[in-house]
Scaffold this motif. Structure first.
Motif, PDB file in Angstrom:
ATOM      1  N   GLY A  12       0.807  -1.220   0.000  1.00  0.00           N
ATOM      2  CA  GLY A  12       0.000   0.000   0.000  1.00  0.00           C
ATOM      3  C   GLY A  12       0.838   1.267   0.000  1.00  0.00           C
ATOM      4  N   LYS A  13       2.122   1.157  -0.354  1.00  0.00           N
ATOM      5  CA  LYS A  13       3.031   2.314  -0.313  1.00  0.00           C
ATOM      6  C   LYS A  13       2.575   3.429  -1.247  1.00  0.00           C
ATOM      7  CE  LYS A  13       6.523  -0.005  -1.690  1.00  0.00           C
ATOM      8  NZ  LYS A  13       5.667  -1.158  -2.017  1.00  0.00           N
ATOM      9  N   VAL A 101       5.507   0.795   5.632  1.00  0.00           N
ATOM     10  CA  VAL A 101       4.103   0.441   5.459  1.00  0.00           C
ATOM     11  C   VAL A 101       3.949  -1.078   5.582  1.00  0.00           C
ATOM     12  CG1 VAL A 101       2.089   0.545   3.937  1.00  0.00           C
ATOM     13  CG2 VAL A 101       3.734   2.432   3.961  1.00  0.00           C
ATOM     14  N   VAL A 102       3.092  -1.486   6.506  1.00  0.00           N
ATOM     15  CA  VAL A 102       2.896  -2.905   6.804  1.00  0.00           C
ATOM     16  C   VAL A 102       1.458  -3.284   6.465  1.00  0.00           C
ATOM     17  CG1 VAL A 102       3.070  -4.694   8.556  1.00  0.00           C
ATOM     18  CG2 VAL A 102       4.526  -2.653   8.710  1.00  0.00           C
ATOM     19  N   ARG A 103       1.290  -4.250   5.616  1.00  0.00           N
ATOM     20  CA  ARG A 103      -0.056  -4.665   5.236  1.00  0.00           C
ATOM     21  C   ARG A 103      -0.730  -5.408   6.384  1.00  0.00           C
ATOM     22  NH1 ARG A 103      -2.028  -8.101  -0.111  1.00  0.00           N
ATOM     23  NH2 ARG A 103      -4.172  -8.414   0.602  1.00  0.00           N
ATOM     24  N   CYS A 104      -1.874  -4.867   6.820  1.00  0.00           N
ATOM     25  CA  CYS A 104      -2.641  -5.476   7.902  1.00  0.00           C
ATOM     26  C   CYS A 104      -4.091  -5.716   7.489  1.00  0.00           C
ATOM     27  CB  CYS A 104      -2.596  -4.591   9.151  1.00  0.00           C
ATOM     28  SG  CYS A 104      -0.939  -4.294   9.800  1.00  0.00           S
ATOM     29  N   HIS A 105      -4.359  -5.711   6.204  1.00  0.00           N
ATOM     30  CA  HIS A 105      -5.720  -5.941   5.708  1.00  0.00           C
ATOM     31  C   HIS A 105      -5.719  -7.195   4.817  1.00  0.00           C
ATOM     32  CE1 HIS A 105      -4.928  -4.763   1.515  1.00  0.00           C
ATOM     33  NE2 HIS A 105      -4.151  -3.809   2.008  1.00  0.00           N
ATOM     34  N   ALA A 204       0.621   0.932   9.901  1.00  0.00           N
ATOM     35  CA  ALA A 204      -0.199  -0.269   9.714  1.00  0.00           C
ATOM     36  C   ALA A 204      -1.307   0.072   8.729  1.00  0.00           C
ATOM     37  CB  ALA A 204      -0.766  -0.730  11.045  1.00  0.00           C
ATOM     38  N   ASN A 205      -1.251  -0.512   7.540  1.00  0.00           N
ATOM     39  CA  ASN A 205      -2.275  -0.281   6.511  1.00  0.00           C
ATOM     40  C   ASN A 205      -3.444  -1.210   6.820  1.00  0.00           C
ATOM     41  OD1 ASN A 205      -3.710   0.408   4.260  1.00  0.00           O
ATOM     42  ND2 ASN A 205      -2.328  -0.573   2.793  1.00  0.00           N
ATOM     43  N   VAL A 206      -4.462  -0.651   7.486  1.00  0.00           N
ATOM     44  CA  VAL A 206      -5.529  -1.460   8.080  1.00  0.00           C
ATOM     45  C   VAL A 206      -6.772  -1.491   7.207  1.00  0.00           C
ATOM     46  CG1 VAL A 206      -4.708  -1.094  10.439  1.00  0.00           C
ATOM     47  CG2 VAL A 206      -6.313   0.556   9.420  1.00  0.00           C
ATOM     48  N   VAL A 231      -3.415   3.507   9.510  1.00  0.00           N
ATOM     49  CA  VAL A 231      -3.997   4.269   8.403  1.00  0.00           C
ATOM     50  C   VAL A 231      -4.585   3.278   7.406  1.00  0.00           C
ATOM     51  CG1 VAL A 231      -3.499   5.758   6.428  1.00  0.00           C
ATOM     52  CG2 VAL A 231      -2.398   6.212   8.608  1.00  0.00           C
ATOM     53  N   SER A 232      -5.785   3.565   6.928  1.00  0.00           N
ATOM     54  CA  SER A 232      -6.297   2.812   5.788  1.00  0.00           C
ATOM     55  C   SER A 232      -5.910   3.605   4.550  1.00  0.00           C
ATOM     56  CB  SER A 232      -7.824   2.658   5.861  1.00  0.00           C
ATOM     57  OG  SER A 232      -8.308   2.114   4.637  1.00  0.00           O
ATOM     58  N   ALA A 233      -4.870   3.146   3.860  1.00  0.00           N
ATOM     59  CA  ALA A 233      -4.344   3.902   2.722  1.00  0.00           C
ATOM     60  C   ALA A 233      -5.414   4.110   1.653  1.00  0.00           C
ATOM     61  CB  ALA A 233      -3.126   3.179   2.136  1.00  0.00           C
ATOM     62  N   ARG A 234      -6.238   3.089   1.414  1.00  0.00           N
ATOM     63  CA  ARG A 234      -7.266   3.207   0.375  1.00  0.00           C
ATOM     64  C   ARG A 234      -8.294   4.266   0.748  1.00  0.00           C
ATOM     65  NH1 ARG A 234     -12.194   1.368  -0.742  1.00  0.00           N
ATOM     66  NH2 ARG A 234     -12.333   0.098   1.152  1.00  0.00           N
TER      67      ARG A 234
END
Length: 357
Positions: A12-13, A101-105, A204-206, A231-234
């Motif tokens: 999600g960068k 950025v760490v994918r958490c979704h 944390a990309n949640v 943060v929800s990047a989307r």
């Protein structure tokens, strides 16, 4: 301030980069969408600047800025050149801090390079590659410095001893920043240019609707002495496309206290121990500027313009709130709110500083 946005492919960068900067980076559900680093400058949100500029009728307002670098995704083996490893590692060296950025979704339409969602494994993959790259670099530099130290040069000896301790730390899985550079070799850390010397901010990309950092990511950040935010990047990318009032309304509905940019900037300032000071006057520009906490008035003068440190005579200083309450410089002087400070004065967050030469 330069912040490098890093992570595994599809973490999600670039989506986060677009949300923070409206930089228009390409995003797609496959790895290595980013080849060359995307770079954008974002204004640091600060309502104090707006209030000061309005109060003093300044002709313009110039916010502090932060430069974001969206760097190509890292994969296992990057320290040996896998994927875009060499390019990735070189780009990180140019930044002041790392935004990991760490994918958490679990979005099914965005594949994970390893076919599973495991935030800690992802973090460890990236950090292992940075450690390995630093270990190789330290080995090369240690060989050169050891030869120089044989001449008895005190700085070379201090550099050698520090590099030896750094090598041992890296071998034990500890970053370079865990070993303070030696006072006798002040240029040692800069000469090494280690990847793991930069402070880290975990993002944390949640999932949509999540507002908390997952417990395992928060615990990892705490152990590393780092900062973590969720943060929800989307969602942030979608909100960035709305008018500010609409975006604020939607954030309130989602329970998000502030924009992703505001939260990330706050975290970055905390991580780098930065403050903001201002310069402002009637019919001129009002500026916000970043400065390391504990810096002097002379440092602030240099942040305004390099020549001002050399020509510094004194500074007139007032807290931003005191100046706003007074409503003008003239009234502030009449109320004796302005202080005259010397070059060693330690600038406080929110100070308005007028340098006199």
């Amino acid at each position: 301030m330069k912040v490098g946005i890093v992570g595994l492919p599809n973490a999600g960068k670039s989506t986060l980069f677009n949300a923070l900067t409206q930089g228009g980076a390409d995003t797609a559900p496959y790895g290595f969408t980013t080849i060359e680093p995307n770079v954008a400058i974002a204004a640091v949100p600060d309502e104090r600047l707006t209030t000061l500029a309005d109060t003093l009728d300044a002709s313009a307002r110039v916010p502090a800025t932060i430069e974001f670098n969206d760097i190509a995704g890292l994969v296992r083996g990057a320290s040996e050149g896998e994927g875009l490893g060499n390019q990735f590692l070189a780009a990180i060296r140019e930044t002041d801090a790392i935004c990991h950025v760490v994918r958490c979704h679990g979005e099914p339409n965005v594949p994970h390079p390893d076919g599973r969602i495991d935030p800690i494994a992802d973090i460890e993959t990236i950090e292992a590659e940075l450690l390995l790259a630093d270990l190789e670099q330290v080995g090369r530099r240690l060989e050169r410095v050891t030869k120089k130290a044989k001449s008895g040069d005190p700085e070379a000896i201090a550099d050698r001893d520090w590099l030896t301790a750094v090598e041992a730390a890296l071998g034990a899985g500890e970053p370079v920043r865990s070993i303070p550079p030696p006072a006798a070799a002040p240029g040692a850390a800069r000469s090494l240019g280690a990847l793991t010397s930069a402070p880290v901010l975990y993002v944390a990309n949640v999932e949509e609707g999540a507002v908390e950092v997952p417990a395992e990511v928060a615990a990892h950040a705490e152990r590393a002495g780092a900062v973590a935010i969720a943060v929800s990047a989307r969602i942030e990318e979608e909100l960035a496309e709305l008018d500010p009032p609409e975006a604020a309304e939607m954030r309130a509905e989602l329970g998000i206290e502030a924009s992703g940019l505001e939260r990330l900037v706050r975290a970055a300032y905390e991580l780098l121990d930065l403050i903001t000071f201002f310069t402002a006057d009637r019919e001129t520009e009002a500026w916000a500027r970043s400065l390391r906490r504990g810096s002097s008035a002379a440092d602030a003068a240099e942040a305004i313009h390099t020549d001002l440190r050399r020509d510094f005579v004194r500074a007139e200083v007032i807290g931003w709130r005191d100046l706003v309450d007074a409503a003008s410089w003239a009234a502030a002087r009449e109320r004796a709110l302005l202080r005259t400070e010397g070059r060693d004065y330690v600038v406080a967050d929110g100070d308005v500083v007028l340098v006199k030469t």
